[in-house]
Design a protein around this motif. Structure first.
Motif, short mmCIF file in Angstrom:
data_model
loop_
_atom_site.label_atom_id
_atom_site.label_comp_id
_atom_site.label_asym_id
_atom_site.label_seq_id
_atom_site.Cartn_x
_atom_site.Cartn_y
_atom_site.Cartn_z
N CYS A 141 0.83 -1.20 0.00
CA CYS A 141 0.00 0.00 0.00
C CYS A 141 0.88 1.26 0.00
CB CYS A 141 -0.90 -0.02 1.23
SG CYS A 141 -2.45 0.88 1.07
N ASP A 174 -6.31 4.65 -2.58
CA ASP A 174 -7.44 4.20 -1.77
C ASP A 174 -8.11 2.92 -2.27
OD1 ASP A 174 -8.65 5.13 -4.06
OD2 ASP A 174 -9.97 6.56 -3.06
N THR A 211 -9.38 -2.58 1.02
CA THR A 211 -10.54 -2.94 1.82
C THR A 211 -10.64 -2.06 3.06
OG1 THR A 211 -9.23 -4.67 2.91
CG2 THR A 211 -10.64 -5.33 1.06
N ARG A 212 -11.87 -1.93 3.55
CA ARG A 212 -12.13 -1.20 4.80
C ARG A 212 -12.61 -2.18 5.86
NH1 ARG A 212 -10.67 1.84 0.43
NH2 ARG A 212 -11.01 4.05 0.79
N GLY A 213 -12.23 -1.94 7.10
CA GLY A 213 -12.69 -2.80 8.18
C GLY A 213 -11.78 -3.99 8.40
N GLY A 249 -15.83 -2.86 0.78
CA GLY A 249 -15.68 -1.52 0.23
C GLY A 249 -14.74 -1.42 -0.95
#
Length: 231
Positions: free
Chosen positions: A18, A31, A34-36, A164
């Motif tokens: 990243c 961006d 993944t989120r969470g 996401g």
């Protein structure tokens, strides 16, 4: 993706990739991740790296289509997974999310996909049979559960969404216990050098911080060198 880049990507974690993407892009703000919090079946194994083979499943309710349609799609799914360009990753969206109950990824399915030569699986859905999954095929999933429910394939080779992150068929995926990301196609040629640069510059601070007598002055000096090296 060159063999040397593939080897390197399997050695480093997803946060490193990243950050390295931002090094390659020359700016912050990447961006496509993944989120969470997600769960990994084999957190100590190398990262999952490969080109996405996508599908959608459901499991809360029985399928409404005829059994022969479901069987035909199931076989089409396995053929699609088996014939993807290597390295490949199974990326599965459970459309029941966030109420997923069907563990698509258990001992049998992971063993089959590993047998196809795939690198691992990424899903917003459920995994099970922890402790019995084959080595060398990590699963990064949304949850753990005991049942397969009425799990069945809904779609094959279409864009999917996992925590996401929108993933298209053929996207280059990097995933581990931190989650997953899509490597932008326009940075692939620069990514190996970017990772190496990132690892080298991080050592400036890390090595200083582990030396005897490390204090604020030593930190300030190391941080200035670190900042200059990132330009």
């Amino acid at each position: 993706m060159t063999p040397s880049l593939l080897t390197l990507l399997r050695k480093v974690d997803t946060p490193t990739v990243c950050n390295a993407i931002e090094v390659a892009q020359g700016r912050r703000g990447f961006d496509a991740f993944t989120r969470g919090s997600m769960l990994c079946s084999a957190p100590s194994e190398p990262a999952i790296v490969g080109y996405a083979r996508t599908a959608k499943i459901a499991a809360v309710a029985p399928p409404s289509e005829a059994p022969e349609v479901i069987r035909e799609r199931r076989m089409a799914y396995y053929k699609y997974m088996a014939e993807g360009p290597a390295p490949s990753v199974a990326v599965i969206e459970d459309v029941d999310f966030p109420n997923c109950i069907g563990a698509y990824w258990g001992e049998i399915n992971t063993t089959v996909h590993k047998g196809f030569g795939m690198s691992g699986a990424l899903t917003n859905g459920v995994m099970r049979d922890l402790g019995d999954l084959p080595e060398g095929f990590p699963v990064v999933a949304g949850s753990v559960g005991p049942s397969h429910g009425f799990v069945h394939v809904r779609e094959i080779d279409t864009p999917v969404s996992v925590f996401g992150l929108t993933i298209n068929p053929g996207d280059l995926i990097h995933a581990d216990r931190h989650g997953a990301l899509v490597v932008p196609a326009d940075v692939v040629d620069q990514l190996e050098a970017a990772i190496q640069k990132l690892l080298t510059t991080e050592r400036i601070v890390l090595d200083a911080a582990t030396q005897s007598g490390f204090d604020f002055q030593a930190f300030q000096s190391a941080w200035e060198k670190f900042e200059k090296s990132r330009v």
